[in-house]
Write a protein that holds these residues in place. Structure first.
Motif, mmCIF file in Angstrom:
data_model
loop_
_atom_site.group_PDB
_atom_site.id
_atom_site.type_symbol
_atom_site.label_atom_id
_atom_site.label_comp_id
_atom_site.label_asym_id
_atom_site.label_seq_id
_atom_site.Cartn_x
_atom_site.Cartn_y
_atom_site.Cartn_z
ATOM 1 N N SER A 241 0.737 -1.233 -0.275
ATOM 2 C CA SER A 241 0.086 -0.013 0.015
ATOM 3 C C SER A 241 0.792 1.282 0.168
ATOM 4 C CB SER A 241 -0.867 -0.042 1.206
ATOM 5 O OG SER A 241 -0.092 -0.078 2.386
ATOM 6 N N HIS A 242 0.362 2.303 -0.308
ATOM 7 C CA HIS A 242 0.901 3.660 -0.264
ATOM 8 C C HIS A 242 0.935 4.217 1.111
ATOM 9 C CE1 HIS A 242 0.008 3.548 -4.579
ATOM 10 N NE2 HIS A 242 1.317 4.138 -4.675
ATOM 11 N N GLN A 243 1.902 4.874 1.664
ATOM 12 C CA GLN A 243 1.986 5.293 2.872
ATOM 13 C C GLN A 243 2.520 6.815 2.682
ATOM 14 O OE1 GLN A 243 4.202 3.033 5.744
ATOM 15 N NE2 GLN A 243 2.131 1.807 6.275
ATOM 16 N N THR A 245 4.020 10.092 4.612
ATOM 17 C CA THR A 245 4.578 10.574 5.753
ATOM 18 C C THR A 245 4.881 12.025 5.637
ATOM 19 O OG1 THR A 245 5.899 8.501 6.134
ATOM 20 C CG2 THR A 245 6.739 10.428 7.524
ATOM 21 N N THR A 259 2.420 9.791 9.887
ATOM 22 C CA THR A 259 2.323 8.986 8.817
ATOM 23 C C THR A 259 0.998 8.286 8.855
ATOM 24 O OG1 THR A 259 4.388 8.221 8.996
ATOM 25 C CG2 THR A 259 3.164 6.705 7.845
ATOM 26 N N ASP A 261 -1.496 5.465 6.401
ATOM 27 C CA ASP A 261 -1.639 4.191 5.444
ATOM 28 C C ASP A 261 -2.617 4.597 4.554
ATOM 29 O OD1 ASP A 261 -1.999 1.929 3.928
ATOM 30 O OD2 ASP A 261 -0.986 0.601 5.579
#
Length: 304
Positions: A241-243, A245, A259, A261
């Motif tokens: 998945s894209h995270q 931050t 951050t 998710d």
């Protein structure tokens, strides 16, 4: 006595016979050889391409050079030519070809493995600190798996490029009473697909990269626009998945990192423009903290 006059006549006659023999032998060799025909202009086919921009919004984009790459089906060397007019006429030897057309730019993505039609990829360039270099312009083009050129052919065809990339707009909403206290925001997006396979327009998720996202301050908080590769992916495979931050800088110089998710929302939308709304929940008590909540990830086709 020896007749010098007769001796000279004999030598002249001998030389003449030798010369005549050489000429006769040369003529016989020329007559016996089969000459390979030299290609003429009528043995080529002429193909004219006209670009139709129905699927591409050129607003705010420079007039890029279009690069045409022709791939002979017999695995002959790739033929490359450029045009900045949106039209191209080229003479090609008879046979079948694959075609890749894309906008060429030094600050764009890079195209890898261009010498082999089945292995072509659009990829991020390498940047600093292990991050990919954030591109400033999208990549668009068209792939024609196969077309045939016939001798003495002269045809015109229209091609319609589509985007290989998609724009993502991040909007981070900050509560109004904290606008002056939060002076800067820097972001990193991880889980980014590093390359796109051009022939089948697919992206792989077994390897990912990260993008640096410098945010700018807005009336509502902070915003950023970046470019990702756009393609289909295998949802049955294990996907990263894209995270997102974000590192916020307060007025007193203190830094707060948070951050979130984002799941697979950026992958599942195959549109040119995607808008992401994020709320920053700010707590400025004894130990300041900022928590991020993703409100929505939506396709926004009307964004220019």
């Amino acid at each position: 006595m020896f007749d010098f006059t007769g001796g000279k006549r004999y030598k002249v006659s001998l030389y003449a016979l030798v010369i005549i023999g050489c000429i006769t032998w040369g003529c016989l060799l020329l007559v016996g050889c089969k000459r390979k025909p030299v290609p003429t202009s009528t043995q080529f086919g002429y193909v004219s391409f006209t670009v139709r921009w129905d699927s591409i919004s050129k607003q705010g984009m420079p007039n890029d050079v279009l690069r045409f790459c022709f791939y002979p089906a017999d695995n002959g060397p790739m033929i490359q030519t450029d045009t900045d007019s949106g039209t191209l006429k080229i003479a090609l030897s008879p046979g079948k070809y694959g075609l890749l057309v894309y906008n060429y730019g030094k600050d764009n993505f890079q195209l890898r493995n261009r010498t082999h039609f089945d292995a072509m990829e659009v990829a991020f360039k390498e940047g600093e600190n292990g991050h990919a270099k954030t591109p400033t312009l999208p990549v668009y083009g068209i792939v024609i798996p196969e077309f045939e050129v016939k001798p003495n052919q002269d045809i015109t065809t229209t091609i319609t490029p589509t985007f290989f990339t998609k724009n993502v707009y991040f909007k981070v909403n900050i509560p109004p009473k904290y606008h002056k206290q939060i002076v800067d925001c820097r972001g990193v997006l991880s889980g980014v697909s590093p390359f796109l396979s051009i022939p089948n327009r697919t992206i792989k998720r077994n390897a990912t990269t990260t993008l640096s996202l410098p945010f700018e301050k807005s009336d509502l908080g902070f915003e950023n626009q970046t470019i990702l590769l756009d393609g289909a992916y295998n949802a049955k495979e294990e996907n990263v998945s894209h995270q997102l931050t974000l590192n916020f800088t307060l007025k007193n110089g203190q830094h707060i990192t948070s951050t979130i998710d984002m799941g697979l929302g950026l992958l599942s939308i195959n549109q040119q423009n995607i808008q992401v709304h994020i709320d920053a929940l700010v707590n400025m008590e004894a130990e300041p903290e900022i928590n991020l909540v993703c409100k929505s990830i939506d396709a926004c086709p009307n964004i220019q």
